[in-house]
Design a protein around this motif. Structure first.
Motif, PDB file in Angstrom:
ATOM      1  N   LEU A  66      21.736  -6.087  -0.227  1.00  0.00           N
ATOM      2  CA  LEU A  66      20.925  -7.288  -0.427  1.00  0.00           C
ATOM      3  C   LEU A  66      19.529  -7.185   0.172  1.00  0.00           C
ATOM      4  CD1 LEU A  66      23.610 -10.061   0.074  1.00  0.00           C
ATOM      5  CD2 LEU A  66      22.561  -9.317  -2.067  1.00  0.00           C
ATOM      6  N   ARG A  67      19.339  -6.287   1.103  1.00  0.00           N
ATOM      7  CA  ARG A  67      18.014  -6.130   1.711  1.00  0.00           C
ATOM      8  C   ARG A  67      17.026  -5.475   0.740  1.00  0.00           C
ATOM      9  NH1 ARG A  67      18.543  -4.190   7.844  1.00  0.00           N
ATOM     10  NH2 ARG A  67      16.424  -5.029   7.906  1.00  0.00           N
ATOM     11  N   GLU A  68      17.522  -4.928  -0.378  1.00  0.00           N
ATOM     12  CA  GLU A  68      16.652  -4.296  -1.376  1.00  0.00           C
ATOM     13  C   GLU A  68      15.884  -5.304  -2.230  1.00  0.00           C
ATOM     14  OE1 GLU A  68      19.200  -0.228  -2.249  1.00  0.00           O
ATOM     15  OE2 GLU A  68      19.222  -1.831  -3.713  1.00  0.00           O
ATOM     16  N   GLU A 124       0.830  -1.202   0.000  1.00  0.00           N
ATOM     17  CA  GLU A 124       0.000   0.000   0.000  1.00  0.00           C
ATOM     18  C   GLU A 124       0.871   1.261   0.000  1.00  0.00           C
ATOM     19  OE1 GLU A 124      -2.799   2.084   3.312  1.00  0.00           O
ATOM     20  OE2 GLU A 124      -3.150  -0.054   2.973  1.00  0.00           O
ATOM     21  N   ILE A 125       1.912   1.261   0.814  1.00  0.00           N
ATOM     22  CA  ILE A 125       2.831   2.404   0.878  1.00  0.00           C
ATOM     23  C   ILE A 125       3.502   2.608  -0.477  1.00  0.00           C
ATOM     24  CG2 ILE A 125       5.031   3.196   1.856  1.00  0.00           C
ATOM     25  CD1 ILE A 125       4.069   1.840   4.525  1.00  0.00           C
ATOM     26  N   GLU A 126       3.988   1.516  -1.074  1.00  0.00           N
ATOM     27  CA  GLU A 126       4.667   1.633  -2.370  1.00  0.00           C
ATOM     28  C   GLU A 126       3.690   2.047  -3.467  1.00  0.00           C
ATOM     29  OE1 GLU A 126       7.643   2.006  -2.301  1.00  0.00           O
ATOM     30  OE2 GLU A 126       8.676   0.525  -1.069  1.00  0.00           O
ATOM     31  N   ARG A 127       2.451   1.597  -3.369  1.00  0.00           N
ATOM     32  CA  ARG A 127       1.437   1.994  -4.347  1.00  0.00           C
ATOM     33  C   ARG A 127       1.258   3.522  -4.324  1.00  0.00           C
ATOM     34  NH1 ARG A 127      -1.349  -0.076  -8.823  1.00  0.00           N
ATOM     35  NH2 ARG A 127      -3.304   1.018  -8.963  1.00  0.00           N
ATOM     36  N   LYS A 128       1.264   4.094  -3.125  1.00  0.00           N
ATOM     37  CA  LYS A 128       1.163   5.552  -3.000  1.00  0.00           C
ATOM     38  C   LYS A 128       2.428   6.223  -3.534  1.00  0.00           C
ATOM     39  CE  LYS A 128      -2.006   5.423   0.895  1.00  0.00           C
ATOM     40  NZ  LYS A 128      -2.118   5.480   2.345  1.00  0.00           N
ATOM     41  N   ASN A 129       3.591   5.646  -3.232  1.00  0.00           N
ATOM     42  CA  ASN A 129       4.855   6.229  -3.685  1.00  0.00           C
ATOM     43  C   ASN A 129       4.938   6.321  -5.206  1.00  0.00           C
ATOM     44  OD1 ASN A 129       5.752   6.513  -1.056  1.00  0.00           O
ATOM     45  ND2 ASN A 129       6.963   4.638  -1.083  1.00  0.00           N
ATOM     46  N   ILE A 130       4.431   5.305  -5.900  1.00  0.00           N
ATOM     47  CA  ILE A 130       4.563   5.292  -7.360  1.00  0.00           C
ATOM     48  C   ILE A 130       3.535   6.171  -8.055  1.00  0.00           C
ATOM     49  CG2 ILE A 130       5.663   3.022  -7.357  1.00  0.00           C
ATOM     50  CD1 ILE A 130       2.946   1.967  -8.539  1.00  0.00           C
ATOM     51  N   GLU A 131       2.649   6.793  -7.295  1.00  0.00           N
ATOM     52  CA  GLU A 131       1.732   7.758  -7.905  1.00  0.00           C
ATOM     53  C   GLU A 131       2.508   8.939  -8.484  1.00  0.00           C
ATOM     54  OE1 GLU A 131      -1.504   7.438  -8.607  1.00  0.00           O
ATOM     55  OE2 GLU A 131      -1.306   5.411  -7.815  1.00  0.00           O
ATOM     56  N   ASP A 132       3.692   9.176  -7.961  1.00  0.00           N
ATOM     57  CA  ASP A 132       4.566  10.221  -8.507  1.00  0.00           C
ATOM     58  C   ASP A 132       5.022   9.766  -9.896  1.00  0.00           C
ATOM     59  OD1 ASP A 132       6.654  11.890  -9.241  1.00  0.00           O
ATOM     60  OD2 ASP A 132       7.743  11.675  -7.355  1.00  0.00           O
ATOM     61  N   PRO A 133       4.693  10.530 -10.948  1.00  0.00           N
ATOM     62  CA  PRO A 133       5.063  10.119 -12.304  1.00  0.00           C
ATOM     63  C   PRO A 133       6.579  10.060 -12.520  1.00  0.00           C
ATOM     64  CG  PRO A 133       4.097  12.327 -12.329  1.00  0.00           C
ATOM     65  CD  PRO A 133       3.966  11.800 -10.925  1.00  0.00           C
ATOM     66  N   ASN A 134       7.347  10.694 -11.638  1.00  0.00           N
ATOM     67  CA  ASN A 134       8.813  10.681 -11.749  1.00  0.00           C
ATOM     68  C   ASN A 134       9.465   9.649 -10.833  1.00  0.00           C
ATOM     69  OD1 ASN A 134       8.913  12.857 -13.645  1.00  0.00           O
ATOM     70  ND2 ASN A 134       8.412  14.224 -11.942  1.00  0.00           N
ATOM     71  N   TYR A 135       8.650   8.799 -10.208  1.00  0.00           N
ATOM     72  CA  TYR A 135       9.205   7.802  -9.285  1.00  0.00           C
ATOM     73  C   TYR A 135      10.212   6.908 -10.011  1.00  0.00           C
ATOM     74  CZ  TYR A 135       9.746   3.922  -6.106  1.00  0.00           C
ATOM     75  OH  TYR A 135      10.295   2.978  -5.279  1.00  0.00           O
ATOM     76  N   SER A 136      11.314   6.625  -9.332  1.00  0.00           N
ATOM     77  CA  SER A 136      12.250   5.612  -9.832  1.00  0.00           C
ATOM     78  C   SER A 136      13.006   5.003  -8.662  1.00  0.00           C
ATOM     79  CB  SER A 136      13.213   6.194 -10.867  1.00  0.00           C
ATOM     80  OG  SER A 136      14.137   7.062 -10.264  1.00  0.00           O
ATOM     81  N   LEU A 137      13.456   3.806  -8.879  1.00  0.00           N
ATOM     82  CA  LEU A 137      14.244   3.051  -7.907  1.00  0.00           C
ATOM     83  C   LEU A 137      15.490   2.590  -8.652  1.00  0.00           C
ATOM     84  CD1 LEU A 137      14.610   1.409  -5.237  1.00  0.00           C
ATOM     85  CD2 LEU A 137      13.177  -0.364  -6.277  1.00  0.00           C
ATOM     86  N   THR A 138      16.660   2.897  -8.132  1.00  0.00           N
ATOM     87  CA  THR A 138      17.907   2.531  -8.803  1.00  0.00           C
ATOM     88  C   THR A 138      18.829   1.816  -7.830  1.00  0.00           C
ATOM     89  OG1 THR A 138      17.757   4.412 -10.306  1.00  0.00           O
ATOM     90  CG2 THR A 138      19.927   3.433 -10.045  1.00  0.00           C
ATOM     91  N   THR A 157      20.455  -1.041 -12.296  1.00  0.00           N
ATOM     92  CA  THR A 157      19.065  -1.288 -12.672  1.00  0.00           C
ATOM     93  C   THR A 157      18.252  -0.102 -12.172  1.00  0.00           C
ATOM     94  OG1 THR A 157      18.777  -2.594 -10.650  1.00  0.00           O
ATOM     95  CG2 THR A 157      19.128  -3.814 -12.703  1.00  0.00           C
ATOM     96  N   THR A 158      17.303   0.313 -13.000  1.00  0.00           N
ATOM     97  CA  THR A 158      16.401   1.398 -12.630  1.00  0.00           C
ATOM     98  C   THR A 158      14.982   0.969 -12.955  1.00  0.00           C
ATOM     99  OG1 THR A 158      18.076   3.084 -13.045  1.00  0.00           O
ATOM    100  CG2 THR A 158      15.778   3.818 -13.017  1.00  0.00           C
ATOM    101  N   LEU A 159      14.100   1.109 -11.986  1.00  0.00           N
ATOM    102  CA  LEU A 159      12.683   0.811 -12.165  1.00  0.00           C
ATOM    103  C   LEU A 159      11.928   2.125 -12.208  1.00  0.00           C
ATOM    104  CD1 LEU A 159      10.111  -0.987 -12.108  1.00  0.00           C
ATOM    105  CD2 LEU A 159      10.342  -1.041  -9.621  1.00  0.00           C
ATOM    106  N   ASN A 160      11.138   2.303 -13.262  1.00  0.00           N
ATOM    107  CA  ASN A 160      10.241   3.450 -13.341  1.00  0.00           C
ATOM    108  C   ASN A 160       8.964   2.991 -14.041  1.00  0.00           C
ATOM    109  OD1 ASN A 160      10.700   3.569 -16.153  1.00  0.00           O
ATOM    110  ND2 ASN A 160      12.385   5.020 -15.880  1.00  0.00           N
ATOM    111  N   HIS A 161       8.132   3.916 -14.436  1.00  0.00           N
ATOM    112  CA  HIS A 161       6.837   3.554 -15.012  1.00  0.00           C
ATOM    113  C   HIS A 161       6.952   2.855 -16.370  1.00  0.00           C
ATOM    114  CE1 HIS A 161       4.331   5.295 -11.872  1.00  0.00           C
ATOM    115  NE2 HIS A 161       5.262   6.227 -11.777  1.00  0.00           N
TER     116      HIS A 161
END
Length: 173
Positions: free
Chosen positions: A153-155, A62-76, A99-103
């Motif tokens: 590794l915890r990621e 649920e928290i991550e679902r809210k975080n990705i509402e940002d159109p510029n969200y990315s995880l690297t 590695t980068t995750l975005n929309h």
């Protein structure tokens, strides 16, 4: 090992802040302590702590679902890349990069067998990103298995949770 699955503190919001000893986990940031009973329920005085492992994991989604509402969200993450050994001898390191995750999906920019690569794994092809706790997150693409091992590794679990939420958002849009 719950601290490797339950990576967001429900009290202070800090990531990767929990450590465990026996059947107790503790946030090293806000010092919240939680005990796991024999029925896999959490015992704590703090009402912000979910009732059990399942509920805590769902809260993270649920928290991550809210975080990705940002159109510029990315995880690297900086990663080491492994592929299955061609002679069936487990896995071998074939490169390293980011590695980068975005929309759009997950992009790998780095080396594979000494060659620079820039690969996009499109979000519509990623309904799930399996992971090994404190090991890797995995993508199967064009008959090749990519084992990405992040420096932290915890990621691994976060990559799986966030990519799943990105995929669901893609389906909803």
């Amino acid at each position: 090992g719950l601290e490797d699955i339950l990576y967001i503190c429900p009290v202070c919001g800090k990531e990767y802040s929990y450590s465990s000893k026996d059947n107790t986990i503790k946030c090293n940031h806000c010092h919240t302590e939680v005990t796991l009973d024999n029925y896999y329920n959490f015992i704590t005085d703090n009402n912000n702590i979910p009732k059990n492992i399942r509920d805590w994991y769902l809260l993270q989604k649920e928290i991550e679902r809210k975080n990705i509402e940002d159109p510029n969200y990315s995880l690297t993450s900086h990663v080491t890349l492994k592929h299955p050994h061609p002679k069936g001898k487990g896995f071998k390191i074939v490169g390293e990069g980011y590695t980068t995750l975005n929309h759009n999906g997950i992009t790998y920019k780095g080396t594979i067998n000494g060659e620079e690569k820039d690969i996009l794994f499109k979000i519509e092809n990623l309904p799930a990103v399996p992971f090994g706790v404190r090991e890797d997150f995995e993508i199967y693409h064009h008959n090749t298995l990519y084992y990405f091992i992040p420096d932290n590794l915890r990621e691994c679990v976060k990559w799986s949770v966030v990519s799943e939420q990105m995929y669901h958002k893609y389906l909803d849009d």
